[in-house]
Design a protein around this motif. Structure first.
Motif, short mmCIF file in Angstrom:
data_model
loop_
_atom_site.label_atom_id
_atom_site.label_comp_id
_atom_site.label_asym_id
_atom_site.label_seq_id
_atom_site.Cartn_x
_atom_site.Cartn_y
_atom_site.Cartn_z
N LYS A 107 0.82 -1.21 0.00
CA LYS A 107 0.00 0.00 0.00
C LYS A 107 0.86 1.27 0.00
CE LYS A 107 -3.73 -2.36 2.48
NZ LYS A 107 -4.52 -2.43 3.75
N LEU A 108 2.15 1.08 0.21
CA LEU A 108 3.05 2.24 0.13
C LEU A 108 3.11 2.73 -1.32
CD1 LEU A 108 6.04 0.86 2.26
CD2 LEU A 108 4.41 2.63 2.95
N PRO A 109 3.45 4.00 -1.54
CA PRO A 109 3.57 4.48 -2.93
C PRO A 109 4.49 3.60 -3.78
CG PRO A 109 3.68 6.30 -1.37
CD PRO A 109 3.68 5.05 -0.56
N ALA A 110 5.55 3.10 -3.16
CA ALA A 110 6.48 2.19 -3.85
C ALA A 110 7.38 1.53 -2.82
CB ALA A 110 7.32 2.95 -4.87
N TYR A 172 11.25 7.02 6.16
CA TYR A 172 10.05 6.29 6.55
C TYR A 172 9.80 6.45 8.05
CZ TYR A 172 10.84 3.93 2.08
OH TYR A 172 11.05 3.66 0.76
#
Length: 209
Positions: A107-110, A172
């Motif tokens: 679900k992270l952008p990448a 992060y």
């Protein structure tokens, strides 16, 4: 009482090693799928679990053959170590994929570039290993396999170290760092286990030289 079977040149061991290694190719490709847009992450994770169960079964078949074959084609300890270490690789691949799913990391952008680099190194190691297992019968053309597999392990180590640098750079949040590091640890352990497989093959080849 163990019933010894009549000796045959390979007694099925090479086929089992090959099947186990082919599962590793499939497992590495499944890990690569996790980076694809719109992928069904749960489905990939479930397929990895099924693959890991199949690899466990293959390992048990190898162990049973060791105990029921009077004269196996290779040293019993080497057969056990090779079968066990191939299974170890699959355990790490499955763990990495399952953690990506459970932690929701897709679900992270990448995902970090270095994770892709680790998976790429693993995929190459898996394909090399699957190609090498049938050649155990003749012990021919194996030297390039273990040299290249070890080189790829070094690439994986480099990607792992660079990933740690990225994770602790502040890019992060702390929870995401913990989750991704756990995945990275499993990927790096898989790279190491592939190198262990190659080292076992080298040991076998030296004994048979």
């Amino acid at each position: 009482m163990v019933r010894w079977r009549r000796y045959r040149p390979d007694d099925g061991f090479y086929e089992l090693f090959t099947r186990s290694a082919q599962n590793l190719v499939t497992g590495a490709h499944l890990l690569a799928e996790l980076a694809l847009p719109g992928v069904d992450v749960q489905s990939v994770s479930e397929r990895l679990v099924e693959l890991e169960h199949d690899s466990d079964q293959i390992a048990h078949e190898i162990y049973n053959k060791i105990n029921s074959t009077r004269r196996p084609p290779l040293d019993r300890a080497d057969i056990y170590r090779l079968g066990s270490t191939l299974d170890d690789v699959m355990d790490h691949l499955e763990a990495a994929g399952t953690l990506v799913y459970l932690y929701g990391l897709t679900k992270l952008p990448a995902l970090p570039r270095e994770i892709h680099e680790l998976v790429d190194a693993l995929t190459q190691q898996a394909e090399l290993t699957a190609a090498a297992m049938p050649r155990l019968r003749t012990m021919r053309e194996l030297r390039e396999y273990w040299i290249e597999c070890n080189r790829l392990e070094n690439e994986g180590d480099r990607a792992y170290r660079m990933l740690l640098v990225r994770l602790f750079s502040g890019e992060y949040d702390a929870l995401t760092v913990l989750k991704m590091k756990e995945v990275a640890d499993e990927l790096e352990a898989a790279c190491d286990a592939f190198e262990h497989v190659a080292n076992i093959v080298e040991t076998i080849a030296v004994k048979r030289a």
